[in-house]
Design an enzyme around this catalytic site. Structure first.
Site, short mmCIF file in Angstrom:
data_model
loop_
_atom_site.label_atom_id
_atom_site.label_comp_id
_atom_site.label_asym_id
_atom_site.label_seq_id
_atom_site.Cartn_x
_atom_site.Cartn_y
_atom_site.Cartn_z
N ASP A 78 -102.83 -24.65 43.23
CA ASP A 78 -103.23 -25.92 42.38
C ASP A 78 -102.41 -26.17 41.34
OD1 ASP A 78 -105.52 -26.30 43.97
OD2 ASP A 78 -106.95 -25.84 42.34
N GLU B 263 -103.59 -21.34 47.57
CA GLU B 263 -104.67 -20.95 46.71
C GLU B 263 -105.91 -20.39 47.59
OE1 GLU B 263 -106.98 -22.17 42.71
OE2 GLU B 263 -104.98 -22.50 42.92
N TYR C 131 -106.25 -34.87 42.49
CA TYR C 131 -106.58 -33.57 41.88
C TYR C 131 -107.74 -33.65 40.71
CZ TYR C 131 -105.83 -29.27 39.40
OH TYR C 131 -105.80 -27.79 38.92
#
Length: 711
Positions: free
Chosen positions: A107, A7, A320
């Site tokens: 992600d 990303e 995360y």
């Protein structure tokens, strides 16, 4: 050739770090190794490299804001590469064209899927073999495991469809509704741009409703009866558990036991109840709870918390961040248990740890879908690594560590004592608490407990049932208090629990099912958008609707745009698209129909706005201070500088928005206009960094170093 698509650059470096690799221009080359026998190339987006086209890129006539052109609905939606990111796109495109296999490693969520798939689409590589790297942690072990257990790209393609549906529908509603309400309000003389969105507008309306509730609140007096009781072992206070609107009503209720003429009475202790209370450690953090907690304790904005925890995630120290779960599985529990001692050393504390058996309060695989709670990873920073953390990163990491450690600690245990003291038939209640075992609270000794904030815990003398006491009775007057404005942290909670503000049972259940307005990933951005578009402002961490925001709330009042229900319906539909059960095309068609309906309704809604009063209020709110030069106009924010409203009549007084790298705020300008000087401003960047006061001399700003500070 395998191409791994990350990303952003930091994430790419983290993904390559467990393997031998070299650096290229816009990519990293992984050398031949066990996981990649023929090597691999890691490249990256820079966030959203690809975005939806603007209206005028479909039709030139759509560039001008005109009611006659609404609704703006392209026949087919098209994407473009962001101009400022075109160079990196060309690098990514070339690599994707050469790839035999593409591994999406953005992600692990809806928007991460969207970023990667749009890049692949724009590069013309959608038909290539695609795998999905999916992990909630970026430690070396987790990365190796993730590459060993790649998903087939078909398993996550529906997340892309969900993201596209959301992106296109939000574009349709935002683009059309913003133009519609802006143009209608401009017809009434309110010259401003009004941003409208299917999530931001209901959030704005909830803040507005609280503000109106505060404005319309009328404080009322109330009266309570209190007693100070003297016994053999000391004194204590008690209260009659009733409120009255007047002293006469109070004495009528307690007569004949207590009268207005008498103050001292004989009392008896009717009962003494001591019960042990146990409070387990709080649940683990989702992003929302972490944002709310750190806003309350450290005054960090939700966006700042997200940025900090994202940074820690990319460094591999926490899991995360954009998760809505407060649970973990046995796998995470096992590694947390193994590292308890290291976590304690990192915090610099040593507290007793209870049984290491998992509790369903924290460990529940059924409540973990794609992502588990935010927890520390098995990568614990040593002293050298910890020194690289900013002070704010340390605060966030400490909070996540404490949350995880608290799970292993004993309950907070205390004895609650309730004494009922009778004066005739009137019963006075006294409560006290004796702490027996601090348990997990030992981690938070320097923090105020949110639940008991403002509560004073009484230290009580030892008393016995049936014991007599001397009572000194008095009437205490108080005033009812209005609700307080929301803080930024409370706004996050408000969005998450928006269902309780909806009366319709079906919609309430729907909002609860999707966990309110927005998602863990978007709530902070929604607050930022409302601030940037001057619809709300934050003062001392409290949130207020601006006059501009109030006008918009009045304009959309009663429409579906002002209510959380629409978001509930949309999010439920979107989730079904993400699961492959519903169609994105159907969803987009519904958004188009909504645009037509809004156009029919909006004219009537805007008609009720009192434009004259609204204009005066906006003008008053936007004024910073009287102009020190012409003495006629007022200094206002002109977007790129501060200037006088009498500019057209010859007044040239202006103030810059930044000087030598320091932002000049409205407060600074107000001080210059009214006091002729500011407080000391730290960190001007000249040849050397320096601190100085700003003073206003003949309309010009000067640096001054020796003046008395403002009071």
């Amino acid at each position: 050739m395998i191409v791994i698509l990350a990303e952003k650059p930091d994430q790419a470096r983290k993904l390559a770090s467990p393997f031998p690799h070299t650096k290229g221009n816009g990519f990293l080359s992984i050398q031949s190794c066990k996981e990649f026998p023929n090597g691999a190339t890691v490249t990256w987006a820079i966030g959203h490299l690809v975005e939806l086209k603007e209206p005028e890129e479909y039709r030139p006539e759509w560039k001008k804001w005109d009611l006659a052109t609404l609704p703006i609905i392209p026949g087919q939606f098209e994407y473009k590469v962001s101009k400022d990111k075109a160079k990196q796109f060309q690098i990514v495109k070339k690599l994707l064209k050469e790839a035999d296999e593409i591994i999406i490693a953005t992600d692990p969520a809806r928007e991460g899927e969207n970023i990667a798939r749009l890049l692949i689409l724009m590069a013309g590589c959608s038909k290539k073999r695609i795998k999905r790297f999916w992990t909630s942690s970026l430690t070396e072990n987790a990365i190796r495991k993730g590459f060993a257990e790649l998903k087939d790209g078909k398993e996550t393609i529906h997340l892309f469809h969900e993201a596209q549906a959301r992106q296109i529908a939000d574009w349709l509603v935002g683009m059309n509704a913003s133009r519609l309400y802006t143009l209608l309000l401009q017809q009434k003389g309110i010259r401003d741009v009004f941003s409208v969105g299917r999530v931001q507008t209901p959030v704005l309306k909830l803040i507005y409703d609280r503000q109106k509730e505060i404005e319309h609140f009328r404080p009322e007096p109330f009266y309570e009866l209190e007693g100070q009781f003297t016994v053999k072992n000391g004194t204590y206070r008690g209260k009659l558990n009733k409120r009255f609107s007047s002293p006469d009503e109070l004495y009528e209720a307690v007569s004949p036991d207590i009268t207005k003429e008498q103050q001292t009475y004989q009392a008896v202790i009717k009962s003494v109840r001591i019960s042990e209370k146990r409070t387990p450690a709080p649940k683990l953090h989702s992003l929302s709870t972490l944002q709310s907690k750190l806003n309350r304790t450290k005054k960090f904005s939700p966006t700042k918390v997200l940025e900090l925890v994202q940074s820690l995630y990319e460094k591999g120290y926490v899991s995360y961040p954009r998760t809505d779960s407060q649970y973990i599985t046995e796998e995470e529990y096992t590694y947390l248990q193994k590292h308890v001692d290291q976590y304690q050393q990192c915090l610099g504390i040593h507290v007793p740890i209870r049984s290491l058996q998992p509790s369903k309060r924290y460990v529940n695989p059924e409540k973990v879908s794609d992502h588990y709670a935010i927890i520390p990873t098995e990568k614990v920073p040593d002293t050298k690594a910890f020194e690289t953390f900013s002070s704010d990163e340390k605060e966030v990491y400490y909070e996540i560590l404490k949350s995880a450690l608290a799970m292993f600690m004993t309950d907070y245990v205390y004895d609650e004592t309730v004494i009922i003291t009778s004066v005739g038939k009137q019963e006075f209640v006294t409560k006290g608490r004796t702490e027996k075992e601090m348990g997990w609270k030992a981690l938070y000794q320097n923090e105020k407990d949110e639940e008991s904030e403002g509560e004073q815990v009484a230290i009580l003398p030892e008393v016995k049932e049936g014991e007599s006491a001397k009572a000194d009775i008095s009437v205490k007057q108080g005033m009812t208090q209005p609700p307080k404005p929301y803080t930024q942290g409370q706004l996050i909670t408000l969005m998450k629990t928006a269902g309780k503000y909806v009366e319709d049972r079906e919609m309430k259940e729907a909002l609860n099912q999707v966990e309110g307005l927005g998602t863990e990933a978007t709530r902070a951005a929604i607050i930022d958008t409302l601030i940037q578009r001057r619809l709300i402002e934050v003062k001392k961490n409290q949130v207020f609707v601006t006059k501009k925001g109030e006008i918009l709330c009045e304009a959309v009042k009663g429409t579906i745009l002002s209510k959380p229900e629409m978001t509930a319906k949309w999010e439920l539909f979107l989730q079904e698209i993400g699961k492959g059960n519903r169609s994105k095309e159907v969803f987009i068609e519904q958004a188009k129909k909504l645009c037509y309906a809004l156009i029919q309704q909006a004219s009537q809604d805007v008609e009720r706005i009192d434009a004259k009063q609204a204009l005066e209020e906006i003008k008053k709110e936007n004024t910073i201070a009287p102009c020190p030069r012409c003495q006629k106009g007022y200094i206002v924010d002109r977007k790129t500088f501060y200037g006088c409203t009498e500019y057209a009549n010859g007044c040239k007084q202006t103030f810059p928005k930044s000087i030598l790298g320091k932002n000049i705020t409205k407060t600074h300008v107000k001080q210059l206009c009214e006091k002729g000087k500011t407080n000391k401003i730290k960190g001007f960047k000249g040849k050397k960094t320096f601190d100085a006061y700003l003073t206003l001399q003949k309309g010009e700003i000067q640096f001054t170093f020796n003046v008395k500070p403002l009071k």
